[in-house]
Write a protein that holds these residues in place. Structure first.
Motif, PDB file in Angstrom:
ATOM      1  N   LYS A  46      20.430  -9.983 -11.879  1.00 27.62           N
ATOM      2  CA  LYS A  46      21.825  -9.451 -12.067  1.00 27.62           C
ATOM      3  C   LYS A  46      22.420 -10.163 -13.444  1.00 27.62           C
ATOM      4  O   LYS A  46      23.421  -9.656 -13.979  1.00 27.62           O
ATOM      5  CB  LYS A  46      22.340  -9.928 -11.023  1.00 27.62           C
ATOM      6  N   THR A  47      22.072 -11.391 -13.570  1.00 24.68           N
ATOM      7  CA  THR A  47      22.307 -12.053 -14.899  1.00 24.68           C
ATOM      8  C   THR A  47      22.109 -11.274 -16.109  1.00 24.68           C
ATOM      9  O   THR A  47      23.116 -11.228 -17.117  1.00 24.68           O
ATOM     10  CB  THR A  47      21.787 -13.453 -14.964  1.00 24.68           C
ATOM     11  N   VAL A  48      20.898 -10.892 -16.092  1.00 24.19           N
ATOM     12  CA  VAL A  48      20.760  -9.751 -17.492  1.00 24.19           C
ATOM     13  C   VAL A  48      20.995  -8.500 -17.304  1.00 24.19           C
ATOM     14  O   VAL A  48      21.568  -8.020 -18.340  1.00 24.19           O
ATOM     15  CB  VAL A  48      18.935  -9.897 -17.426  1.00 24.19           C
ATOM     16  N   SER A  49      21.217  -7.712 -16.272  1.00 21.96           N
ATOM     17  CA  SER A  49      21.668  -6.420 -16.000  1.00 21.96           C
ATOM     18  C   SER A  49      23.092  -6.391 -16.068  1.00 21.96           C
ATOM     19  O   SER A  49      23.728  -5.500 -16.809  1.00 21.96           O
ATOM     20  CB  SER A  49      21.063  -5.711 -14.903  1.00 21.96           C
ATOM     21  N   GLU A  50      23.734  -7.347 -15.693  1.00 19.07           N
ATOM     22  CA  GLU A  50      25.103  -7.510 -15.509  1.00 19.07           C
ATOM     23  C   GLU A  50      26.120  -8.385 -16.148  1.00 19.07           C
ATOM     24  O   GLU A  50      27.204  -8.657 -16.060  1.00 19.07           O
ATOM     25  CB  GLU A  50      25.643  -7.039 -13.979  1.00 19.07           C
ATOM     26  N   GLY A  51      25.301  -9.662 -16.286  1.00 15.76           N
ATOM     27  CA  GLY A  51      26.223 -10.616 -16.592  1.00 15.76           C
ATOM     28  C   GLY A  51      25.864 -11.676 -17.824  1.00 15.76           C
ATOM     29  O   GLY A  51      25.937 -10.740 -19.028  1.00 15.76           O
ATOM     30  N   THR A  52      26.108 -12.789 -17.869  1.00 20.11           N
ATOM     31  CA  THR A  52      25.946 -13.393 -19.347  1.00 20.11           C
ATOM     32  C   THR A  52      24.730 -13.191 -20.019  1.00 20.11           C
ATOM     33  O   THR A  52      24.782 -13.527 -21.237  1.00 20.11           O
ATOM     34  CB  THR A  52      26.261 -14.873 -19.021  1.00 20.11           C
ATOM     35  N   GLY A  53      23.574 -12.643 -19.538  1.00 18.98           N
ATOM     36  CA  GLY A  53      22.307 -12.437 -20.132  1.00 18.98           C
ATOM     37  C   GLY A  53      22.250 -11.010 -20.628  1.00 18.98           C
ATOM     38  O   GLY A  53      20.935 -10.736 -21.001  1.00 18.98           O
ATOM     39  N   LYS A  54      23.134 -10.436 -20.820  1.00 20.65           N
ATOM     40  CA  LYS A  54      23.040  -8.861 -21.198  1.00 20.65           C
ATOM     41  C   LYS A  54      22.269  -8.755 -22.552  1.00 20.65           C
ATOM     42  O   LYS A  54      21.585  -7.856 -22.589  1.00 20.65           O
ATOM     43  CB  LYS A  54      24.375  -8.292 -21.147  1.00 20.65           C
ATOM     44  N   THR A  55      22.752  -9.546 -23.373  1.00 18.46           N
ATOM     45  CA  THR A  55      21.986  -9.208 -24.899  1.00 18.46           C
ATOM     46  C   THR A  55      20.708  -9.670 -25.045  1.00 18.46           C
ATOM     47  O   THR A  55      20.304  -9.479 -26.103  1.00 18.46           O
ATOM     48  CB  THR A  55      23.130  -9.929 -25.839  1.00 18.46           C
ATOM     49  N   ALA A  56      20.006 -10.354 -23.763  1.00 19.12           N
ATOM     50  CA  ALA A  56      18.612 -10.640 -23.841  1.00 19.12           C
ATOM     51  C   ALA A  56      17.736  -9.395 -23.432  1.00 19.12           C
ATOM     52  O   ALA A  56      16.658  -9.281 -23.655  1.00 19.12           O
ATOM     53  CB  ALA A  56      18.424 -12.006 -22.913  1.00 19.12           C
ATOM     54  N   LYS A  57      18.520  -8.381 -22.942  1.00 19.92           N
ATOM     55  CA  LYS A  57      17.729  -7.320 -22.376  1.00 19.92           C
ATOM     56  C   LYS A  57      16.972  -6.405 -23.526  1.00 19.92           C
ATOM     57  O   LYS A  57      17.503  -6.091 -24.559  1.00 19.92           O
ATOM     58  CB  LYS A  57      18.647  -6.321 -21.342  1.00 19.92           C
ATOM     59  N   VAL A  58      15.650  -5.981 -23.139  1.00 20.84           N
ATOM     60  CA  VAL A  58      15.194  -5.140 -23.963  1.00 20.84           C
ATOM     61  C   VAL A  58      14.807  -4.047 -23.380  1.00 20.84           C
ATOM     62  O   VAL A  58      14.687  -3.706 -22.024  1.00 20.84           O
ATOM     63  CB  VAL A  58      13.509  -5.607 -23.962  1.00 20.84           C
ATOM     64  N   PRO A  59      15.647  -2.787 -23.976  1.00 19.26           N
ATOM     65  CA  PRO A  59      15.479  -1.448 -23.374  1.00 19.26           C
ATOM     66  C   PRO A  59      14.274  -1.062 -22.576  1.00 19.26           C
ATOM     67  O   PRO A  59      13.300  -1.237 -23.175  1.00 19.26           O
ATOM     68  CB  PRO A  59      16.008  -0.588 -24.461  1.00 19.26           C
ATOM     69  N   GLY A  60      14.437  -0.445 -21.307  1.00 17.51           N
ATOM     70  CA  GLY A  60      13.111  -0.170 -20.733  1.00 17.51           C
ATOM     71  C   GLY A  60      12.654  -1.010 -19.947  1.00 17.51           C
ATOM     72  O   GLY A  60      11.509  -0.698 -19.057  1.00 17.51           O
TER      73      GLY A  60
END
Length: 304
Positions: A150-164
């Motif tokens: 949830k932190t990566v998908s919705e929270g403070t870690g969003k900009t760490a996400k690699v699409p896909g």
């Protein structure tokens, strides 16, 4: 305003809804209400903080002298320790602890080299993994992995996400200490405007195959207190690393099949000096996998 009577799950959700320092205050003021000093120190030790991990590198540091004890931990230190500040660990200690958390509680001895082969590919030595201990129950780890997702998908870690890719992780924004001298007496205080920002994450979120830990010591900007400097750098790293490790985006089977022949660069016969070594990346497989990472927007979440 803080939520001392709500559950940990609800506090994590609210932390992701509220930006900046307000969320940190909510989190650290509520958790220590039910967290005794003895319990915190117990789990710091279980996760190996302050201890040598035994990694196969010379000169590994131990940080036990930088950790609090039952005698030195006051209420303020309990609060700051509870949300990850005011004590020191090495990156190897942190990566090892986090890996056990996303690995069902299994804490393995860290190693730099997985295996050694000769020039003909014959196996000389292999590290199959040495299980040292169980840090947490599998059920607890699964619950925390949901929070990390949830932190990566919705929270403070969003900009760490690699699409896909489904990913889990946690950001960090820690104030640094400095030593000053007043009237001939040296004392330590929190440095104004000086921060250490970080991100630690895993891919895929449900069955992690890779852990990435990025720490930036005093970002070269005026306003340092933003973990996005670490999350964006982690994202750029993973975008290149994941295809190399044959960890591909979900939902594009044709691209995954084409990229399945990806080979890492060979280090034999002086190939280290070549930009594209013989026996290294085959055909356009690396490009296929990397393009999939660049273009795929889907995320199948924790059920993959």
């Amino acid at each position: 305003m803080f939520y001392a009577e709500t559950s940990l799950r609800e506090n994590v959700r609210r932390q992701n809804e509220i930006n900046g320092r307000i969320s940190a205050k909510i989190y650290y003021r509520s958790v220590p209400k039910c967290l005794l000093r003895e319990n915190l120190l117990k789990y710091q030790k279980i996760f190996g903080f302050g201890q040598k991990t035994g990694i196969d590198l010379p000169g590994e540091a131990r940080t036990d002298s930088l950790m609090y004890t039952l005698e030195t931990m006051d209420d303020a230190s309990l609060a700051t320790n509870a949300f990850g500040q005011n004590f020191n660990v090495t990156m190897v200690q942190m990566a090892s602890a986090f890996s056990s958390l996303v690995n069902g509680g299994n804490y393995y001895k860290p190693h730099m080299v997985k295996k050694i082969t000769d020039e003909n590919g014959n196996l000389i030595e292999e590290n199959k993994g040495e299980l040292l201990k169980q840090t947490l129950s599998k059920d607890t780890c699964n619950m925390v992995k949901q929070y990390l997702y949830k932190t990566v998908s919705e929270g403070t870690g969003k900009t760490a996400k690699v699409p896909g890719y489904s990913m889990g992780g946690k950001t960090g924004t820690a104030q640094k200490y400095e030593t000053i001298e007043e009237n001939g007496v040296k004392k330590t205080q929190r440095a104004q405007g000086k921060y250490l920002v970080s991100f630690i994450g895993c891919v895929p979120a449900n069955n992690p195959q890779l852990v990435v830990y990025v720490v930036i010591d005093e970002p070269n900007v005026e306003d340092q207190a933003h973990s996005t400097y670490a999350t964006e750098f982690a994202s750029s790293l993973m975008k290149d690393i994941l295809p190399m490790l044959e960890i591909y985006p979900t939902g594009k089977k044709s691209d995954i099949t084409k990229a399945s022949k990806l080979k890492l660069p060979s280090t034999t016969k002086s190939n280290l000096g070549q930009e594209v070594p013989d026996g290294g990346y085959s055909d356009s497989s690396y490009g296929v996998a990397k393009n999939a990472a660049d273009n795929e927007e889907g995320d199948t979440g924790m059920n993959n």
